[in-house]
Motif scaffolding. Structure first.
Motif, PDB file in Angstrom:
ATOM      1  N   TRP A  35       0.818  -1.206   0.000  1.00 47.12           N
ATOM      2  CA  TRP A  35       0.000   0.000   0.000  1.00 47.12           C
ATOM      3  C   TRP A  35       0.849   1.252   0.000  1.00 47.12           C
ATOM      4  CZ3 TRP A  35      -4.802  -0.506  -1.385  1.00 47.12           C
ATOM      5  CH2 TRP A  35      -5.406  -1.756  -1.234  1.00 47.12           C
ATOM      6  N   GLN A  36       2.164   1.100  -0.223  1.00 45.19           N
ATOM      7  CA  GLN A  36       3.067   2.244  -0.303  1.00 45.19           C
ATOM      8  C   GLN A  36       3.667   2.311  -1.691  1.00 45.19           C
ATOM      9  OE1 GLN A  36       5.970   1.468   2.707  1.00 45.19           O
ATOM     10  NE2 GLN A  36       4.694   2.229   4.356  1.00 45.19           N
ATOM     11  N   GLY A  37       3.886   3.509  -2.183  1.00 44.75           N
ATOM     12  CA  GLY A  37       4.512   3.718  -3.475  1.00 44.75           C
ATOM     13  C   GLY A  37       5.053   5.128  -3.538  1.00 44.75           C
ATOM     14  N   THR A  38       5.762   5.426  -4.608  1.00 43.93           N
ATOM     15  CA  THR A  38       6.353   6.740  -4.790  1.00 43.93           C
ATOM     16  C   THR A  38       5.356   7.644  -5.500  1.00 43.93           C
ATOM     17  OG1 THR A  38       8.497   5.653  -5.040  1.00 43.93           O
ATOM     18  CG2 THR A  38       8.356   7.958  -5.718  1.00 43.93           C
ATOM     19  N   GLU A  39       4.976   8.738  -4.850  1.00 38.43           N
ATOM     20  CA  GLU A  39       4.011   9.664  -5.449  1.00 38.43           C
ATOM     21  C   GLU A  39       4.598  10.282  -6.704  1.00 38.43           C
ATOM     22  OE1 GLU A  39       2.244  12.559  -2.894  1.00 38.43           O
ATOM     23  OE2 GLU A  39       2.046  11.145  -1.244  1.00 38.43           O
ATOM     24  N   GLN A  40       3.728  10.513  -7.673  1.00 31.78           N
ATOM     25  CA  GLN A  40       4.130  11.121  -8.933  1.00 31.78           C
ATOM     26  C   GLN A  40       3.373  12.424  -9.101  1.00 31.78           C
ATOM     27  OE1 GLN A  40       4.011   8.449 -12.216  1.00 31.78           O
ATOM     28  NE2 GLN A  40       4.361  10.022 -13.727  1.00 31.78           N
ATOM     29  N   ASP A  41       4.115  13.513  -9.300  1.00 35.41           N
ATOM     30  CA  ASP A  41       3.481  14.833  -9.460  1.00 35.41           C
ATOM     31  C   ASP A  41       2.521  14.831 -10.642  1.00 35.41           C
ATOM     32  OD1 ASP A  41       4.860  15.860  -7.315  1.00 35.41           O
ATOM     33  OD2 ASP A  41       6.475  16.711  -8.526  1.00 35.41           O
ATOM     34  N   GLY A  42       1.335  15.376 -10.430  1.00 34.50           N
ATOM     35  CA  GLY A  42       0.358  15.511 -11.498  1.00 34.50           C
ATOM     36  C   GLY A  42      -0.412  14.244 -11.826  1.00 34.50           C
ATOM     37  N   THR A  69       0.731   6.105  -8.387  1.00 34.95           N
ATOM     38  CA  THR A  69       2.141   6.132  -8.003  1.00 34.95           C
ATOM     39  C   THR A  69       3.012   5.809  -9.212  1.00 34.95           C
ATOM     40  OG1 THR A  69       2.206   3.791  -7.410  1.00 34.95           O
ATOM     41  CG2 THR A  69       1.574   5.352  -5.660  1.00 34.95           C
ATOM     42  N   VAL A  70       4.309   6.066  -9.076  1.00 32.68           N
ATOM     43  CA  VAL A  70       5.263   5.756 -10.140  1.00 32.68           C
ATOM     44  C   VAL A  70       5.192   4.271 -10.485  1.00 32.68           C
ATOM     45  CG1 VAL A  70       7.731   5.651 -10.694  1.00 32.68           C
ATOM     46  CG2 VAL A  70       6.813   7.648  -9.507  1.00 32.68           C
ATOM     47  N   GLN A  71       5.073   3.419  -9.471  1.00 35.10           N
ATOM     48  CA  GLN A  71       5.026   1.976  -9.679  1.00 35.10           C
ATOM     49  C   GLN A  71       3.758   1.564 -10.425  1.00 35.10           C
ATOM     50  OE1 GLN A  71       5.726   3.570  -6.838  1.00 35.10           O
ATOM     51  NE2 GLN A  71       7.655   2.779  -6.055  1.00 35.10           N
ATOM     52  N   GLN A  72       2.619   2.162 -10.071  1.00 39.44           N
ATOM     53  CA  GLN A  72       1.370   1.844 -10.761  1.00 39.44           C
ATOM     54  C   GLN A  72       1.446   2.250 -12.233  1.00 39.44           C
ATOM     55  OE1 GLN A  72      -1.103   4.020  -7.954  1.00 39.44           O
ATOM     56  NE2 GLN A  72      -2.266   2.156  -7.506  1.00 39.44           N
ATOM     57  N   VAL A  73       1.967   3.435 -12.505  1.00 38.62           N
ATOM     58  CA  VAL A  73       2.093   3.911 -13.884  1.00 38.62           C
ATOM     59  C   VAL A  73       3.019   2.981 -14.674  1.00 38.62           C
ATOM     60  CG1 VAL A  73       2.947   5.800 -15.326  1.00 38.62           C
ATOM     61  CG2 VAL A  73       1.546   6.297 -13.323  1.00 38.62           C
ATOM     62  N   SER A  74       4.099   2.556 -14.058  1.00 35.72           N
ATOM     63  CA  SER A  74       5.042   1.655 -14.734  1.00 35.72           C
ATOM     64  C   SER A  74       4.358   0.354 -15.147  1.00 35.72           C
ATOM     65  CB  SER A  74       6.227   1.359 -13.812  1.00 35.72           C
ATOM     66  OG  SER A  74       7.085   0.411 -14.385  1.00 35.72           O
ATOM     67  N   VAL A  75       3.582  -0.235 -14.250  1.00 33.31           N
ATOM     68  CA  VAL A  75       2.865  -1.481 -14.554  1.00 33.31           C
ATOM     69  C   VAL A  75       1.839  -1.244 -15.658  1.00 33.31           C
ATOM     70  CG1 VAL A  75       1.221  -3.163 -13.622  1.00 33.31           C
ATOM     71  CG2 VAL A  75       3.241  -2.545 -12.303  1.00 33.31           C
ATOM     72  N   LEU A  76       1.094  -0.163 -15.563  1.00 29.10           N
ATOM     73  CA  LEU A  76       0.081   0.139 -16.576  1.00 29.10           C
ATOM     74  C   LEU A  76       0.713   0.322 -17.955  1.00 29.10           C
ATOM     75  CD1 LEU A  76      -2.179   2.586 -14.536  1.00 29.10           C
ATOM     76  CD2 LEU A  76      -2.731   0.237 -15.210  1.00 29.10           C
ATOM     77  N   MET A  77       1.836   1.035 -18.013  1.00 31.99           N
ATOM     78  CA  MET A  77       2.507   1.263 -19.289  1.00 31.99           C
ATOM     79  C   MET A  77       3.040  -0.047 -19.872  1.00 31.99           C
ATOM     80  SD  MET A  77       2.098   4.458 -19.850  1.00 31.99           S
ATOM     81  CE  MET A  77       3.283   5.116 -20.962  1.00 31.99           C
ATOM     82  N   LYS A  78       3.586  -0.922 -19.022  1.00 32.16           N
ATOM     83  CA  LYS A  78       4.087  -2.222 -19.492  1.00 32.16           C
ATOM     84  C   LYS A  78       2.965  -3.068 -20.078  1.00 32.16           C
ATOM     85  CE  LYS A  78       8.030  -2.618 -16.400  1.00 32.16           C
ATOM     86  NZ  LYS A  78       8.582  -3.289 -15.216  1.00 32.16           N
ATOM     87  N   VAL A 131      -4.128  -2.776  -9.455  1.00 34.58           N
ATOM     88  CA  VAL A 131      -2.707  -2.494  -9.271  1.00 34.58           C
ATOM     89  C   VAL A 131      -2.564  -1.703  -7.972  1.00 34.58           C
ATOM     90  CG1 VAL A 131      -0.629  -1.475 -10.258  1.00 34.58           C
ATOM     91  CG2 VAL A 131      -2.416  -2.374 -11.775  1.00 34.58           C
ATOM     92  N   LEU A 132      -1.924  -2.302  -6.988  1.00 35.99           N
ATOM     93  CA  LEU A 132      -1.718  -1.636  -5.701  1.00 35.99           C
ATOM     94  C   LEU A 132      -0.643  -0.556  -5.848  1.00 35.99           C
ATOM     95  CD1 LEU A 132      -1.807  -4.773  -3.380  1.00 35.99           C
ATOM     96  CD2 LEU A 132      -3.657  -3.219  -3.950  1.00 35.99           C
ATOM     97  N   PRO A 133      -0.542   0.388  -4.905  1.00 32.56           N
ATOM     98  CA  PRO A 133       0.439   1.470  -5.012  1.00 32.56           C
ATOM     99  C   PRO A 133       1.886   1.005  -5.185  1.00 32.56           C
ATOM    100  CG  PRO A 133      -1.182   2.036  -3.369  1.00 32.56           C
ATOM    101  CD  PRO A 133      -1.462   0.612  -3.779  1.00 32.56           C
ATOM    102  N   SER A 134       2.230  -0.175  -4.725  1.00 31.80           N
ATOM    103  CA  SER A 134       3.594  -0.685  -4.876  1.00 31.80           C
ATOM    104  C   SER A 134       3.857  -1.223  -6.272  1.00 31.80           C
ATOM    105  CB  SER A 134       3.853  -1.800  -3.865  1.00 31.80           C
ATOM    106  OG  SER A 134       3.069  -2.937  -4.192  1.00 31.80           O
ATOM    107  N   GLY A 135       2.799  -1.365  -7.088  1.00 38.19           N
ATOM    108  CA  GLY A 135       2.932  -1.945  -8.414  1.00 38.19           C
ATOM    109  C   GLY A 135       2.527  -3.407  -8.453  1.00 38.19           C
TER     110      GLY A 135
END
Length: 96
Positions: free
Chosen positions: A11-18, A22-31, A81-85
């Protein structure tokens, strides 16, 4: 050598501005070829933090909106996708 500290909780991840993800969620979604801006979402219930008023009782449930990859045919579970990815199947609240 670069060391990367992994989150101690899914339930923890790196916040992404805008972004609400989280950065991890975006990474998984993009993959997976999903656009983070228009990805389907699912609202799930998870245990909240300690109840400050009744600390000896179980904490109240809180609603969390997560990016959704799939929903079962019966609509009872969603792969989110949880905040950790991490991806995980979770129960959806009734009446949704």
């Amino acid at each position: 050598m670069t060391m990367v500290c992994t989150p101690s909780s899914n339930w923890q991840g790196t916040e992404q501005d805008g972004s609400r993800w989280t950065v991890q969620q975006v990474s998984v979604l993009m993959k997976l070829g999903k656009d983070p801006l228009v990805v389907r979402t699912a609202t799930i219930l998870r245990n909240g933090d300690v109840d400050a008023v009744n600390w000896f009782m179980a904490p109240p449930k809180v609603e969390v909106v997560l990016p959704c990859l799939a929903i079962t045919k019966d609509g009872k579970r969603a792969k989110v996708v949880l905040p950790s990815g991490w991806t995980q199947w979770m129960e959806l609240p009734r009446g949704r």
